[in-house]
Design an enzyme around this catalytic site. Structure first.
Site, short mmCIF file in Angstrom:
data_model
loop_
_atom_site.label_atom_id
_atom_site.label_comp_id
_atom_site.label_asym_id
_atom_site.label_seq_id
_atom_site.Cartn_x
_atom_site.Cartn_y
_atom_site.Cartn_z
N LYS A 105 10.14 -2.79 7.51
CA LYS A 105 9.76 -1.70 8.41
C LYS A 105 10.47 -1.89 9.73
CE LYS A 105 6.78 1.78 8.14
NZ LYS A 105 6.29 2.33 6.86
N1 GLU Z 1 7.80 5.35 5.61
C1 GLU Z 1 7.40 5.64 4.27
C2 GLU Z 1 6.30 4.67 3.84
O1 GLU Z 1 5.59 4.13 4.64
C3 GLU Z 1 8.58 5.72 3.31
C4 GLU Z 1 9.44 4.50 3.20
C5 GLU Z 1 10.71 4.72 2.39
O2 GLU Z 1 10.90 5.79 1.85
O3 GLU Z 1 11.48 3.76 2.30
O4 GLU Z 1 6.07 4.47 2.68
#
Ligand code: GLU
Length: 417
Positions: free
Chosen positions: A106
């Site tokens: 993240k």
């Molecule tokens: N931000 C989204 C999540 O928390 C998607 C992450 C992604 O598609 O890599 O799952």
């Protein structure tokens, strides 16, 4: 995102519960409890008025035992390292529960994007991504949208990394616009997955989906799509909210109109007049059958969990229920379909986007949606089975599956050197 409360500690507590069920070796537990790599960056942006402002950003890779790391980029004034650590860990379990070949990561920048012009947002994005450039790559760590970011931001990410490599690399980021190698169905994917999970939960509880009164907290990408699809499936959406507050009408709200006319507007959805105005915390306690928290973490806690009236909670956000709330809800017989299962639709279609980019071969929307629905249903069924076998709550069941898959991969690979 609250500073009195460690979201990372909450994620570690959840892991500890699964570790106990799995009788995980203590060393292995430590490996899984620790983020593999963390980067904190401070970088300047020249604002439109000529002033320089320094921003703080992060990228955390939690674990790569099952593949390249994957996870969104969040722009929000409360983003911090603690938060990013937790969100990266949840991505690891989410990818493992969906059984897609990624680890978790993240990133984020502590910023209120409402204060920035489009040009400033572009400069901030290009500089942030340059600062974390040593971590990201189409085979190493693939970012995506999250709160405060969207397809346009992903386009700048793709362009920046491509400029630095000297050639176009679409697979380095997902959630891109369609014309740059984005996937059909990606924008709606998380909300769509939430509603597939809600349908599966209703089947298990013997509830007719169309009889549901639904409340959705958050009217960003996930909440708005979930509300729209819930309405299209015949349920009645009685309450919704955005960051500014919520609206309630026990007879139902016109979701399509709210999406078309009020979402993202300065005054938000509260500008819609044919409803009662409620605060975000009141919204969670409204009479309803299905509650979809799709905003930020730690919204349902020990102080409001016993006031929740829904029988079913499907988590669109990451970490909306704290462990103390889980305990209270479980005691009340509320079924909580956890984030790492319920909101996996986004990363699942990100995976499809990445595969399409690597192959330069693109699929139609129907195919994407069918494949997404299939993975969501399979994941739901396997979590439900473990929940029954171990007589646990659903979060623990999902963690047992996710943590076990990552632990098994680690054991198979061995500890280097
Ligand atoms: N931000 C989204 C999540 O928390 C998607 C992450 C992604 O598609 O890599 O799952």
């Amino acid at each position: 995102m609250s500073h009195q409360f460690s979201v990372y500690e909450m994620a570690r507590q959840q892991l500890a519960v699964a570790a106990e069920y799995l009788d995980l070796d203590e060393g292995l537990h430590q490996v899984l409890a620790s983020p593999m790599r963390q980067l904190i960056v401070h970088f300047p942006v020249v604002l439109d008025n000529g002033e320089v402002q320094v921003f703080e950003g992060y990228r955390v890779q939690h674990n790569s035992a099952r593949g390249p790391t994957k996870g969104g980029i969040r722009y929000h004034p409360d983003v911090d390292l603690d938060d990013t650590n937790a969100l990266a860990m949840w991505m690891t379990w989410k990818c493992a529960v969906a059984n897609i070949p990624y680890g978790g990561a993240k990133g984020g920048v502590r910023v209120d994007t409402k204060q920035l012009s489009k040009r400033e947002l572009e400069k901030l994005t290009r500089r942030y991504i340059t600062e974390i450039n040593s971590m990201v790559g189409e085979r190493s760590d693939i970012p995506a949208p999250d709160i405060g970011t969207n397809a346009q931001v992903m386009a700048w990410v793709m362009d920046t990394l491509s400029m630095q490599q000297g050639h176009t690399v679409p697979g380095v980021v997902t959630g891109k616009p369609l014309e740059l190698g984005g996937s059909e169905g990606r924008v709606e994917a998380t909300g769509r997955g939430v509603i597939v999970a809600a349908h599966e939960a209703c089947k298990g509880l013997n509830i007719d989906f169309t009889k549901n009164k639904v409340v959705v907290q958050g009217f960003g990408n996930v909440g708005a799509v979930a509300a729209k699809l819930a309405e299209e499936s015949g349920a009645t959406v009685v309450g919704v909210s955005d960051a500014l507050g919520g609206i309630y009408n026990p007879k139902g709200l016109p979701i399509r109109e709210l999406v078309d006319r009020f979402a993202g507007r300065e005054g938000g959805i509260r500008d819609f007049r044919d409803a009662e105005q409620v605060s975000n915390s009141e919204l969670l306690e409204l009479p309803c059958d299905l509650l979809i928290p799709a905003a930020i973490s730690a919204q349902i806690t020990e102080s409001n969990a016993d006031k929740i009236k829904a029988k079913l909670i499907v988590e669109g956000a990451n970490g909306p229920c704290t462990p103390a709330a889980d305990h209270i809800l479980d005691g009340k017989g509320v079924l909580v379909v956890p984030d790492i299962l319920a909101n996996a639709g986004g990363v699942v279609v990100s995976y499809f986007e990445w595969v399409q980019d690597l192959q330069n071969f693109f699929w139609e929307e129907d195919e994407v949606n069918q494949k997404l629905t299939k993975i969501m249903r399979q994941s739901y069924a396997s979590v439900e089975n473990v929940m029954r076998a171990h007589k646990t709550d659903m979060r623990t069941a999902a963690l047992i599956i996710g943590v076990k898959r990552v632990a098994d991969a680690t054991i198979r690979r061995g500890i280097f050197p």
